[in-house]
Motif scaffolding. Sequence first.
Motif, PDB file in Angstrom:
ATOM      1  N   LEU A 100      41.297  42.301  31.099  1.00  0.00           N
ATOM      2  CA  LEU A 100      41.693  43.349  31.905  1.00  0.00           C
ATOM      3  C   LEU A 100      42.369  44.490  30.912  1.00  0.00           C
ATOM      4  N   LEU A 101      43.004  44.322  29.747  1.00  0.00           N
ATOM      5  CA  LEU A 101      43.522  45.077  28.858  1.00  0.00           C
ATOM      6  C   LEU A 101      42.362  45.584  28.009  1.00  0.00           C
ATOM      7  N   GLU A 102      41.312  44.699  27.741  1.00  0.00           N
ATOM      8  CA  GLU A 102      40.502  45.178  26.919  1.00  0.00           C
ATOM      9  C   GLU A 102      39.381  46.378  27.826  1.00  0.00           C
ATOM     10  N   THR A 103      39.473  46.082  29.141  1.00  0.00           N
ATOM     11  CA  THR A 103      38.794  47.094  29.886  1.00  0.00           C
ATOM     12  C   THR A 103      39.142  48.305  29.912  1.00  0.00           C
ATOM     13  N   LEU A 104      40.911  48.302  29.893  1.00  0.00           N
ATOM     14  CA  LEU A 104      41.599  49.450  30.029  1.00  0.00           C
ATOM     15  C   LEU A 104      41.360  50.234  28.655  1.00  0.00           C
TER      16      LEU A 104
END
Length: 366
Positions: free
Chosen positions: A321-325
């Motif tokens: 999720l952090l990478e997507t953000l």
Amino acid sequence: QCTYLEIEQAPHTHAVVLSRPAWLWGAEMGANEHGVCVGNEGVWTREPLGEDEALLGMDLVRLGLERGSSAREAMEVIAALLEKYGQGGSCKEEPVPFVYHNTFLLADRAEAWVLETAGRYWAAQRVSEGSRNISNQLSIGSEIMAEHAGLRQRARSRGWWSGHGEFSFAEAFSLEQQPPRMEAAKARFRAGRELLQQHAGHITAETLMCILRDKRSGICVDAEGFRTAGSMVSVLPRDPALPCVHFFTATPDPSRSVFKPFVFVAGIKPVPQVRSPTFPRDPAKQIPRFQSSVDRRHELYRRHQAALELMEQDQERGQKLLETLRELEQQGLEGMKALLEGAVTPHPEELADLFFDCVEAELKFY
């Protein structure tokens, strides 16, 4: 009507975008349509703290932005209102008052100012080159460009300055015995200065986002009780033909938040997802104040907090999720670069929807 006081209205006010605690009128930081940016920090000084309700430092941030078309003008607005109305009243939504004085960082396309206060007294420093940071401590020494007319007389009459030799605002007005939080502020101030110096000459928006995410230095705080509640980075091109771009997280802890771009144009699309709810019987407005508490979290804040819990429970999914953000943030940064290099000419409607679209995208990922 400010948080506690009503003051005279100005004949004209500028459009502003604000990052603010939902219970009060003012703001921690923000920008106006002329590319003026202002932020503040709390400081404790030798001047007594006023628990009597006056203007909050956060009210002064907003008033400076609404009434100043340059960093210098915003600084003068804040100084004049401070002298007239004083600063005081609780800065936290809790029954026990939490009171402080203020230091301000002001910038526009051409120059920057640091304005520091002790009660109604103040000193200002113009920053003409390099980098400058503030933390919860007085930092203006003898390089004063403007000051309260009675500043030096006040320091002399209180025995804080002999009246001979160089006058240092920080030396004269800083507390001899600092509260514990001021000791931590010294380390933060030093770390901020060092991190900026490491990138001297090639500081970008990404550089500042990285610095604001730095937990080791204490710049990014993620602890119960005190948390970095919102973060902002602004790019102010010297060329007035180019727009200023302001990035806001609108959520706490920048190390796990997305910086989203905002540009002033006509017809900006409202973004209710980052506006806190209002309450007919608001405990911040009823006397005595703060006798009860309400949930002021806006929609993006709620979803963001739920996502943080996921990140902690399931590290693999959390990391994804952090990478997507981060990818979403990168798109905003690349779009800004293309805009400022003249590689693209976006339609005003696109810029009007920009912040809304970024918030919507972030909500979808959550």
